[in-house]
Design a protein around this motif. Structure first.
Motif, PDB file in Angstrom:
ATOM      1  N   MET A   1       0.833  -1.194   0.000  1.00 60.37           N
ATOM      2  CA  MET A   1       0.000   0.000   0.000  1.00 60.37           C
ATOM      3  C   MET A   1       0.870   1.248   0.000  1.00 60.37           C
ATOM      4  SD  MET A   1      -3.102  -0.965   2.636  1.00 60.37           S
ATOM      5  CE  MET A   1      -3.906   0.618   2.349  1.00 60.37           C
ATOM      6  N   ALA A   2       0.443   2.242  -0.780  1.00 60.71           N
ATOM      7  CA  ALA A   2       1.175   3.503  -0.812  1.00 60.71           C
ATOM      8  C   ALA A   2       1.010   4.275   0.489  1.00 60.71           C
ATOM      9  CB  ALA A   2       0.702   4.352  -1.994  1.00 60.71           C
ATOM     10  N   ALA A   3      -0.162   4.156   1.103  1.00 55.11           N
ATOM     11  CA  ALA A   3      -0.441   4.849   2.361  1.00 55.11           C
ATOM     12  C   ALA A   3      -1.529   4.087   3.096  1.00 55.11           C
ATOM     13  CB  ALA A   3      -0.891   6.287   2.102  1.00 55.11           C
ATOM     14  N   PRO A   4      -1.543   4.144   4.436  1.00 61.07           N
ATOM     15  CA  PRO A   4      -2.592   3.443   5.188  1.00 61.07           C
ATOM     16  C   PRO A   4      -3.981   3.973   4.821  1.00 61.07           C
ATOM     17  CG  PRO A   4      -0.803   4.141   6.628  1.00 61.07           C
ATOM     18  CD  PRO A   4      -0.565   4.812   5.310  1.00 61.07           C
ATOM     19  N   GLY A   5      -4.953   3.096   4.792  1.00 65.10           N
ATOM     20  CA  GLY A   5      -6.321   3.481   4.467  1.00 65.10           C
ATOM     21  C   GLY A   5      -7.284   2.392   4.879  1.00 65.10           C
ATOM     22  N   VAL A   6      -8.576   2.698   4.755  1.00 67.53           N
ATOM     23  CA  VAL A   6      -9.586   1.712   5.146  1.00 67.53           C
ATOM     24  C   VAL A   6      -9.621   0.542   4.172  1.00 67.53           C
ATOM     25  CG1 VAL A   6     -11.030   3.398   6.330  1.00 67.53           C
ATOM     26  CG2 VAL A   6     -11.368   2.995   3.890  1.00 67.53           C
ATOM     27  N   GLN A   7      -9.098   0.754   2.967  1.00 59.54           N
ATOM     28  CA  GLN A   7      -9.133  -0.298   1.964  1.00 59.54           C
ATOM     29  C   GLN A   7      -8.020  -0.058   0.953  1.00 59.54           C
ATOM     30  OE1 GLN A   7     -13.029  -1.419   0.819  1.00 59.54           O
ATOM     31  NE2 GLN A   7     -12.420  -2.276  -1.142  1.00 59.54           N
ATOM     32  N   ALA A   8      -7.391  -1.126   0.510  1.00 58.23           N
ATOM     33  CA  ALA A   8      -6.322  -1.017  -0.481  1.00 58.23           C
ATOM     34  C   ALA A   8      -6.935  -0.967  -1.873  1.00 58.23           C
ATOM     35  CB  ALA A   8      -5.373  -2.199  -0.361  1.00 58.23           C
ATOM     36  N   PRO A   9      -6.760   0.123  -2.609  1.00 62.94           N
ATOM     37  CA  PRO A   9      -7.350   0.205  -3.944  1.00 62.94           C
ATOM     38  C   PRO A   9      -6.520  -0.544  -4.979  1.00 62.94           C
ATOM     39  CG  PRO A   9      -6.163   2.221  -3.454  1.00 62.94           C
ATOM     40  CD  PRO A   9      -6.076   1.367  -2.220  1.00 62.94           C
ATOM     41  N   ARG A  10      -7.177  -0.933  -6.026  1.00 62.96           N
ATOM     42  CA  ARG A  10      -6.483  -1.574  -7.151  1.00 62.96           C
ATOM     43  C   ARG A  10      -5.653  -0.533  -7.897  1.00 62.96           C
ATOM     44  NH1 ARG A  10      -9.630  -4.157 -12.389  1.00 62.96           N
ATOM     45  NH2 ARG A  10      -7.778  -4.701 -13.626  1.00 62.96           N
ATOM     46  N   GLN A  11      -4.449  -0.925  -8.298  1.00 60.63           N
ATOM     47  CA  GLN A  11      -3.545  -0.038  -9.012  1.00 60.63           C
ATOM     48  C   GLN A  11      -3.238  -0.623 -10.390  1.00 60.63           C
ATOM     49  OE1 GLN A  11      -2.713   2.887  -7.829  1.00 60.63           O
ATOM     50  NE2 GLN A  11      -3.454   2.611  -5.724  1.00 60.63           N
ATOM     51  N   ASP A  12      -3.196   0.252 -11.394  1.00 61.94           N
ATOM     52  CA  ASP A  12      -2.844  -0.220 -12.736  1.00 61.94           C
ATOM     53  C   ASP A  12      -1.353  -0.530 -12.853  1.00 61.94           C
ATOM     54  OD1 ASP A  12      -5.469   0.013 -13.606  1.00 61.94           O
ATOM     55  OD2 ASP A  12      -5.210   2.118 -14.175  1.00 61.94           O
ATOM     56  N   GLU A  13      -0.545   0.187 -12.083  1.00 64.67           N
ATOM     57  CA  GLU A  13       0.901  -0.021 -12.139  1.00 64.67           C
ATOM     58  C   GLU A  13       1.303  -1.097 -11.123  1.00 64.67           C
ATOM     59  OE1 GLU A  13       5.095   2.460 -11.561  1.00 64.67           O
ATOM     60  OE2 GLU A  13       3.157   3.484 -11.394  1.00 64.67           O
ATOM     61  N   ILE A  14       1.824  -2.194 -11.624  1.00 69.92           N
ATOM     62  CA  ILE A  14       2.277  -3.290 -10.775  1.00 69.92           C
ATOM     63  C   ILE A  14       3.772  -3.098 -10.504  1.00 69.92           C
ATOM     64  CG2 ILE A  14       2.363  -5.782 -10.471  1.00 69.92           C
ATOM     65  CD1 ILE A  14      -0.446  -4.581 -10.837  1.00 69.92           C
ATOM     66  N   LYS A  15       4.148  -3.092  -9.236  1.00 69.02           N
ATOM     67  CA  LYS A  15       5.514  -2.772  -8.855  1.00 69.02           C
ATOM     68  C   LYS A  15       6.461  -3.965  -8.939  1.00 69.02           C
ATOM     69  CE  LYS A  15       3.960   0.867  -5.706  1.00 69.02           C
ATOM     70  NZ  LYS A  15       3.981   1.385  -4.313  1.00 69.02           N
ATOM     71  N   PHE A  16       5.926  -5.159  -9.078  1.00 68.23           N
ATOM     72  CA  PHE A  16       6.769  -6.347  -9.073  1.00 68.23           C
ATOM     73  C   PHE A  16       6.492  -7.187 -10.318  1.00 68.23           C
ATOM     74  CE2 PHE A  16       6.060  -5.104  -4.686  1.00 68.23           C
ATOM     75  CZ  PHE A  16       7.341  -5.106  -4.164  1.00 68.23           C
ATOM     76  N   SER A  17       7.517  -7.917 -10.737  1.00 71.75           N
ATOM     77  CA  SER A  17       7.364  -8.808 -11.881  1.00 71.75           C
ATOM     78  C   SER A  17       6.629 -10.086 -11.449  1.00 71.75           C
ATOM     79  CB  SER A  17       8.732  -9.169 -12.457  1.00 71.75           C
ATOM     80  OG  SER A  17       9.492  -9.920 -11.516  1.00 71.75           O
ATOM     81  N   ASP A  18       6.198 -10.855 -12.443  1.00 72.30           N
ATOM     82  CA  ASP A  18       5.504 -12.114 -12.132  1.00 72.30           C
ATOM     83  C   ASP A  18       6.417 -13.064 -11.362  1.00 72.30           C
ATOM     84  OD1 ASP A  18       3.317 -11.141 -13.469  1.00 72.30           O
ATOM     85  OD2 ASP A  18       3.737 -12.201 -15.342  1.00 72.30           O
ATOM     86  N   GLU A  19       7.701 -13.064 -11.706  1.00 70.29           N
ATOM     87  CA  GLU A  19       8.644 -13.948 -11.013  1.00 70.29           C
ATOM     88  C   GLU A  19       8.815 -13.528  -9.552  1.00 70.29           C
ATOM     89  OE1 GLU A  19       9.163 -12.490 -13.887  1.00 70.29           O
ATOM     90  OE2 GLU A  19       9.061 -14.224 -15.254  1.00 70.29           O
ATOM     91  N   GLN A  20       8.859 -12.224  -9.292  1.00 70.18           N
ATOM     92  CA  GLN A  20       8.994 -11.755  -7.912  1.00 70.18           C
ATOM     93  C   GLN A  20       7.747 -12.068  -7.096  1.00 70.18           C
ATOM     94  OE1 GLN A  20       9.923  -7.648  -8.987  1.00 70.18           O
ATOM     95  NE2 GLN A  20      11.981  -7.878  -8.121  1.00 70.18           N
ATOM     96  N   ILE A  21       6.572 -11.888  -7.698  1.00 69.94           N
ATOM     97  CA  ILE A  21       5.326 -12.208  -7.002  1.00 69.94           C
ATOM     98  C   ILE A  21       5.249 -13.705  -6.701  1.00 69.94           C
ATOM     99  CG2 ILE A  21       2.810 -12.245  -7.237  1.00 69.94           C
ATOM    100  CD1 ILE A  21       3.043  -9.703  -8.922  1.00 69.94           C
ATOM    101  N   GLU A  22       5.664 -14.519  -7.656  1.00 76.72           N
ATOM    102  CA  GLU A  22       5.667 -15.962  -7.443  1.00 76.72           C
ATOM    103  C   GLU A  22       6.617 -16.348  -6.312  1.00 76.72           C
ATOM    104  OE1 GLU A  22       6.526 -20.110  -9.951  1.00 76.72           O
ATOM    105  OE2 GLU A  22       6.721 -18.147 -10.918  1.00 76.72           O
ATOM    106  N   ALA A  23       7.769 -15.667  -6.233  1.00 79.02           N
ATOM    107  CA  ALA A  23       8.738 -15.969  -5.183  1.00 79.02           C
ATOM    108  C   ALA A  23       8.183 -15.604  -3.803  1.00 79.02           C
ATOM    109  CB  ALA A  23      10.044 -15.223  -5.449  1.00 79.02           C
ATOM    110  N   VAL A  24       7.556 -14.432  -3.687  1.00 79.05           N
ATOM    111  CA  VAL A  24       6.967 -14.036  -2.407  1.00 79.05           C
ATOM    112  C   VAL A  24       5.837 -14.993  -2.043  1.00 79.05           C
ATOM    113  CG1 VAL A  24       5.765 -12.204  -1.164  1.00 79.05           C
ATOM    114  CG2 VAL A  24       7.611 -11.623  -2.734  1.00 79.05           C
TER     115      VAL A  24
END
Length: 270
Positions: free
Chosen positions: A103-126
């Motif tokens: 999350m960019a900042a704390p909030g009541v709900q995490a909004p969907r973002q068009d810009e994905i900060k991680f690659s598919d390989e990094q997401i798979e690793a996490v």
């Protein structure tokens, strides 16, 4: 006859029969026994988990804790980030794959973002690292989320029973309490829809396989896919939000036209 019986009682015959029995038993066991995991695969999996752990500690530990144990805010009455043991790789793939996390900042709900900060390989690793902490929902296969293999009509029935009260009958989203909301489901991939049902992100309940079977989830995905591709025979959809937007449209434009006509007629008569 006696010679034949003597040959049968020969000591070597007993040894041969034992060896033959052991050979047949070993062959049968080799055929039915589970195959041991390949050493290279194990090494790759361990390496992936370690890579995911490093990415997690660099980007997620500030909220979720160094070992994903969760963390509270300074005053101790609010959770900065929940514990992640048991959420599974599916939750990681959904949250990071839709740009909601980190999350960019704390909030009541995490909004969907068009810009994905991680690659598919990094997401798979996490996801592999979080899955190693405790069992949880896995990332679905391509077949499980293929809308062409689902039944849109049956999926529509399931959606209206289980999802429409929050997400709207057409998946257009809706408001919840205290600033929270059910997001629109237009242009959302089938994999992320499946993962959301399996993990229950934000305020959404968990629809596990006991509540909504995997084939039912695929039918719901097929229904939402049909909505995205269908044209509106009635003209403007007005957000597919029902009578609220339709009534607002009628009041604003209908009254506007009537007021315009009254002004025009008054100016003409003068």
């Amino acid at each position: 006859m006696n010679a034949l019986a003597a040959r049968r009682r020969h000591p070597a015959a007993i040894a041969i029969l034992i060896m033959l029995g052991l050979f047949l038993m070993g062959a049968a066991y080799a055929a039915v026994a589970p195959k041991p995991a390949d050493a290279t695969t194990k090494a790759l999996s361990a390496q992936t988990v370690e890579e995911g752990k490093a990415i997690f500690r660099a980007n997620c530990a500030s909220c979720h804790g160094l070992n994903a144990e969760g963390r509270q805010t300074g005053n101790g009455d609010k959770v900065a980030g929940p514990a992640l043991a048991g959420v599974g790789a599916a939750a990681v793939d959904f949250q990071m794959g839709t740009g909601r996390m980190p999350m960019a900042a704390p909030g009541v709900q995490a909004p969907r973002q068009d810009e994905i900060k991680f690659s598919d390989e990094q997401i798979e690793a996490v996801g592999a690292y979080v899955a190693s902490l405790a069992p949880g929902p896995e990332v679905p296969s391509e077949e499980a989320v293929d809308p062409t293999k689902g039944d849109p009509a049956r999926g529509g029935e399931l959606f209206r029973v289980n999802c429409a009260m929050c997400h709207n009958f057409a998946g257009a989203g809706g408001a919840l309490t205290r600033g929270k909301y059910a997001p629109a489901l237009t242009d959302v991939s089938g994999k992320h829809i499946y993962e959301a049902m399996a993990t229950g992100p934000q305020n959404m309940p968990v629809f596990n396989d006991a509540n909504v079977k995997p084939e039912d989830k695929r039918d719901i995905i097929a229904f939402l896919d049909s909505i995205n591709e269908a044209e509106s025979p009635g003209g403007l959809t007005l957000g597919s939000l029902g009578p609220v937007t339709e009534g607002l449209f009628a009041w604003v434009f209908g009254l506007g036209i009537l007021i315009g006509c009254a002004v025009w007629l008054g100016a003409k008569s003068a």
